[in-house]
Write a protein that holds these residues in place. Structure first.
Motif, PDB file in Angstrom:
ATOM      1  N   PRO A 285      -3.293   2.109  -2.408  1.00 46.84           N
ATOM      2  CA  PRO A 285      -4.369   1.690  -3.321  1.00 46.84           C
ATOM      3  C   PRO A 285      -5.746   1.979  -2.730  1.00 46.84           C
ATOM      4  CG  PRO A 285      -3.451  -0.208  -2.182  1.00 46.84           C
ATOM      5  CD  PRO A 285      -2.622   0.969  -1.765  1.00 46.84           C
ATOM      6  N   ILE A 286      -6.555   2.738  -3.435  1.00 41.28           N
ATOM      7  CA  ILE A 286      -7.877   3.104  -2.946  1.00 41.28           C
ATOM      8  C   ILE A 286      -8.948   2.680  -3.953  1.00 41.28           C
ATOM      9  CG2 ILE A 286      -6.980   5.009  -1.581  1.00 41.28           C
ATOM     10  CD1 ILE A 286      -7.924   6.935  -3.759  1.00 41.28           C
ATOM     11  N   GLN A 287     -10.174   2.548  -3.470  1.00 39.62           N
ATOM     12  CA  GLN A 287     -11.265   2.083  -4.325  1.00 39.62           C
ATOM     13  C   GLN A 287     -11.895   3.202  -5.138  1.00 39.62           C
ATOM     14  OE1 GLN A 287     -14.159  -0.363  -2.329  1.00 39.62           O
ATOM     15  NE2 GLN A 287     -12.612  -1.625  -1.323  1.00 39.62           N
TER      16      GLN A 287
ATOM     17  N   GLN B 231      -1.877  15.070   3.297  1.00 39.73           N
ATOM     18  CA  GLN B 231      -2.774  14.944   2.159  1.00 39.73           C
ATOM     19  C   GLN B 231      -1.985  14.374   0.983  1.00 39.73           C
ATOM     20  OE1 GLN B 231      -6.098  15.635   1.929  1.00 39.73           O
ATOM     21  NE2 GLN B 231      -6.150  16.174   4.107  1.00 39.73           N
ATOM     22  N   PRO B 232      -2.627  13.621   0.093  1.00 36.81           N
ATOM     23  CA  PRO B 232      -1.914  13.122  -1.084  1.00 36.81           C
ATOM     24  C   PRO B 232      -1.524  14.266  -2.012  1.00 36.81           C
ATOM     25  CG  PRO B 232      -4.264  12.650  -1.260  1.00 36.81           C
ATOM     26  CD  PRO B 232      -4.043  13.198   0.124  1.00 36.81           C
ATOM     27  N   VAL B 233      -0.394  14.095  -2.676  1.00 36.01           N
ATOM     28  CA  VAL B 233       0.005  15.101  -3.662  1.00 36.01           C
ATOM     29  C   VAL B 233      -0.794  14.944  -4.942  1.00 36.01           C
ATOM     30  CG1 VAL B 233       2.321  15.402  -2.719  1.00 36.01           C
ATOM     31  CG2 VAL B 233       1.926  13.624  -4.433  1.00 36.01           C
ATOM     32  N   ARG B 234      -1.302  13.748  -5.166  1.00 38.77           N
ATOM     33  CA  ARG B 234      -2.175  13.517  -6.314  1.00 38.77           C
ATOM     34  C   ARG B 234      -2.876  12.177  -6.145  1.00 38.77           C
ATOM     35  NH1 ARG B 234       2.988  12.303  -7.834  1.00 38.77           N
ATOM     36  NH2 ARG B 234       3.348  10.405  -9.069  1.00 38.77           N
ATOM     37  N   ILE B 235      -3.965  12.008  -6.865  1.00 40.00           N
ATOM     38  CA  ILE B 235      -4.676  10.732  -6.953  1.00 40.00           C
ATOM     39  C   ILE B 235      -4.796  10.401  -8.427  1.00 40.00           C
ATOM     40  CG2 ILE B 235      -6.870   9.544  -6.541  1.00 40.00           C
ATOM     41  CD1 ILE B 235      -7.256  11.283  -4.075  1.00 40.00           C
ATOM     42  N   GLU B 236      -4.329   9.220  -8.818  1.00 46.79           N
ATOM     43  CA  GLU B 236      -4.334   8.895 -10.240  1.00 46.79           C
ATOM     44  C   GLU B 236      -4.433   7.393 -10.452  1.00 46.79           C
ATOM     45  OE1 GLU B 236       0.371   8.591 -11.451  1.00 46.79           O
ATOM     46  OE2 GLU B 236      -0.525  10.583 -11.406  1.00 46.79           O
ATOM     47  N   THR B 237      -4.830   7.038 -11.660  1.00 38.80           N
ATOM     48  CA  THR B 237      -4.866   5.643 -12.058  1.00 38.80           C
ATOM     49  C   THR B 237      -3.509   5.267 -12.647  1.00 38.80           C
ATOM     50  OG1 THR B 237      -7.239   5.701 -12.502  1.00 38.80           O
ATOM     51  CG2 THR B 237      -5.988   3.919 -13.526  1.00 38.80           C
ATOM     52  N   VAL B 238      -2.895   4.243 -12.079  1.00 43.89           N
ATOM     53  CA  VAL B 238      -1.552   3.818 -12.464  1.00 43.89           C
ATOM     54  C   VAL B 238      -1.645   2.567 -13.327  1.00 43.89           C
ATOM     55  CG1 VAL B 238       0.667   2.985 -11.564  1.00 43.89           C
ATOM     56  CG2 VAL B 238      -0.569   4.805 -10.367  1.00 43.89           C
TER      57      VAL B 238
ATOM     58  N   ILE C  23     -11.629   6.257   3.939  1.00 42.24           N
ATOM     59  CA  ILE C  23     -11.157   5.742   2.654  1.00 42.24           C
ATOM     60  C   ILE C  23     -11.268   4.224   2.614  1.00 42.24           C
ATOM     61  CG2 ILE C  23      -9.165   5.560   1.115  1.00 42.24           C
ATOM     62  CD1 ILE C  23     -10.314   8.390   1.337  1.00 42.24           C
ATOM     63  N   ALA C  24     -11.833   3.695   1.552  1.00 49.12           N
ATOM     64  CA  ALA C  24     -11.874   2.251   1.326  1.00 49.12           C
ATOM     65  C   ALA C  24     -10.650   1.858   0.502  1.00 49.12           C
ATOM     66  CB  ALA C  24     -13.154   1.862   0.591  1.00 49.12           C
ATOM     67  N   LEU C  25      -9.852   0.940   1.036  1.00 45.33           N
ATOM     68  CA  LEU C  25      -8.615   0.523   0.375  1.00 45.33           C
ATOM     69  C   LEU C  25      -8.856  -0.682  -0.520  1.00 45.33           C
ATOM     70  CD1 LEU C  25      -6.172   0.773   3.412  1.00 45.33           C
ATOM     71  CD2 LEU C  25      -6.673   2.528   1.701  1.00 45.33           C
ATOM     72  N   ARG C  26      -8.105  -0.751  -1.612  1.00 46.40           N
ATOM     73  CA  ARG C  26      -8.127  -1.950  -2.446  1.00 46.40           C
ATOM     74  C   ARG C  26      -7.225  -3.017  -1.836  1.00 46.40           C
ATOM     75  NH1 ARG C  26      -5.891  -1.610  -7.252  1.00 46.40           N
ATOM     76  NH2 ARG C  26      -4.839   0.392  -6.949  1.00 46.40           N
ATOM     77  N   ASP C  27      -7.513  -4.264  -2.151  1.00 49.18           N
ATOM     78  CA  ASP C  27      -6.796  -5.388  -1.553  1.00 49.18           C
ATOM     79  C   ASP C  27      -5.540  -5.719  -2.355  1.00 49.18           C
ATOM     80  OD1 ASP C  27      -6.124  -7.488   0.061  1.00 49.18           O
ATOM     81  OD2 ASP C  27      -7.550  -8.898  -0.832  1.00 49.18           O
ATOM     82  N   VAL C  28      -4.639  -4.757  -2.461  1.00 51.82           N
ATOM     83  CA  VAL C  28      -3.335  -4.963  -3.096  1.00 51.82           C
ATOM     84  C   VAL C  28      -2.299  -4.247  -2.238  1.00 51.82           C
ATOM     85  CG1 VAL C  28      -4.315  -5.145  -5.420  1.00 51.82           C
ATOM     86  CG2 VAL C  28      -3.561  -2.927  -4.581  1.00 51.82           C
ATOM     87  N   PRO C  29      -1.028  -4.644  -2.327  1.00 59.35           N
ATOM     88  CA  PRO C  29      -0.011  -4.012  -1.473  1.00 59.35           C
ATOM     89  C   PRO C  29       0.222  -2.546  -1.833  1.00 59.35           C
ATOM     90  CG  PRO C  29       0.763  -6.115  -2.347  1.00 59.35           C
ATOM     91  CD  PRO C  29      -0.483  -5.769  -3.093  1.00 59.35           C
ATOM     92  N   MET C  30       0.554  -1.753  -0.838  1.00 64.85           N
ATOM     93  CA  MET C  30       1.090  -0.418  -1.085  1.00 64.85           C
ATOM     94  C   MET C  30       2.517  -0.573  -1.619  1.00 64.85           C
ATOM     95  SD  MET C  30      -0.185   1.618   2.316  1.00 64.85           S
ATOM     96  CE  MET C  30       0.490   0.362   3.405  1.00 64.85           C
TER      97      MET C  30
ATOM     98  N   GLY D  41      -1.735  -2.356 -11.227  1.00 61.79           N
ATOM     99  CA  GLY D  41      -2.225  -1.020 -11.546  1.00 61.79           C
ATOM    100  C   GLY D  41      -3.532  -0.723 -10.829  1.00 61.79           C
ATOM    101  N   GLY D  42      -4.097   0.442 -11.138  1.00 63.02           N
ATOM    102  CA  GLY D  42      -5.356   0.838 -10.537  1.00 63.02           C
ATOM    103  C   GLY D  42      -5.256   2.215  -9.918  1.00 63.02           C
ATOM    104  N   LEU D  43      -6.250   2.557  -9.117  1.00 65.27           N
ATOM    105  CA  LEU D  43      -6.329   3.881  -8.519  1.00 65.27           C
ATOM    106  C   LEU D  43      -5.485   3.949  -7.248  1.00 65.27           C
ATOM    107  CD1 LEU D  43      -7.767   6.653  -8.846  1.00 65.27           C
ATOM    108  CD2 LEU D  43      -9.522   5.788  -7.282  1.00 65.27           C
TER     109      LEU D  43
END
Length: 282
Positions: A274-276, A117-124, A243-250, A211-213
């Motif tokens: 990166p998630i949507q 599980q993720p330790v957190r979800i945040e906007t970077v 989970i829907a991923l955003r189209d940017v690199p991890m 940046g982003g989520l």
């Protein structure tokens, strides 16, 4: 005047940033070379033609999305720069030997031993960095770190400090899926945070981590075990939660200031996926 290697490197970064809609004519204009000279330089430095390089990256990225995203084949075809699903299907089959739907239906080999599980979800916020590119097996990415550190340590800036101060951070960007892409073609950027106006030597680029989520996972232990953690992320959390991923690199953030002097079992790495949207609880 910049040397040829530095200019081709800038072109490669531009391709990474605009892979879905990159245009050959725009890249040639960006390089400042004639069409004939540009193509000769590109093949000499990269080992394949520009057209082959872009096609390969698009199809390998599409294969990764087929494995790990919830997008339809049509959506993936469009994101890969193909105007019609039929053109995408033809190109994909020529490259991988099977249709996109056939590829998606193939079972993935998993070494999954844990749920994660993720330790957190945040906007970077976007992160400006200095980066050195490595092409080849990820296990050899230390070559890029050697180049980056030789630039960062001796560089004297404000108050005679080097670029690796207390607030600096180290990141790694892995652009390719090693289960799909040949090890010799894997792309990795070793990065440190950039906050000063300095002159960059050949082989060092300034870029921005988007940046982003992000869903952020913590990997504890040696870097050799990162592959298992990535597999756990995709096979359990991403898949189970659709989970829907955003189209940017991890990307990865290395939390130990001096990994070379840290015992492997004490290494800590954050993995930014990166998630949507924030997933809803079941």
């Amino acid at each position: 005047m910049q040397n040829h290697e530095a200019i081709i490197q800038k072109v490669l970064v531009r391709i990474d940033d605009h892979l879905g809609d990159v245009r050959v004519a725009d890249l040639i204009q960006y390089s400042g070379y004639s069409t004939y000279y540009f193509h000769r330089l590109f093949v000499a430095h990269v080992g394949e033609s520009l057209k082959q390089y872009v096609k390969r990256l698009r199809l390998q990225k599409a294969a990764h999305l087929l494995n790990h995203s919830q997008q339809s084949v049509t959506e993936i075809a469009l994101s890969a720069g193909y105007q019609t699903p039929s053109a995408f299907n033809k190109a994909f089959k020529e490259f991988f030997g099977t249709s996109p739907r056939g590829f998606k239906a193939q079972p993935l080999e998993r070494r999954l031993t844990m749920k994660i599980q993720p330790v957190r979800i945040e906007t970077v916020e976007p992160i400006p960095v200095y980066a050195a590119r490595h092409v080849g097996p990820y296990d050899n990415s230390g070559q890029a770190w050697g180049k980056l550190m030789s630039f960062a340590y001796p560089l004297k800036i404000k108050e005679k400090k080097n670029l690796l101060g207390k607030e600096s951070m180290m990141f790694g960007i892995s652009y390719d899926d090693p289960s799909i892409v040949d090890p010799a073609d894997l792309r990795y950027d070793a990065c440190i945070t950039a906050d000063d106006d300095v002159r960059l030597p050949p082989g060092i680029e300034q870029k921005t981590i988007e940046g982003g989520l992000y869903a952020i996972f913590l990997h504890k232990g040696s870097y050799e075990g990162l592959g298992d953690t990535y597999e756990a992320i995709f096979a359990s959390w991403v898949k189970d939660n659709q989970i829907a991923l955003r189209d940017v690199p991890m990307f990865e953030r290395y939390l130990n200031k001096d990994p070379r002097r840290t015992k492997p079992e004490n290494l800590k790495t954050e993995i930014f996926v990166p998630i949507q949207a924030v997933p809803t609880e079941n």
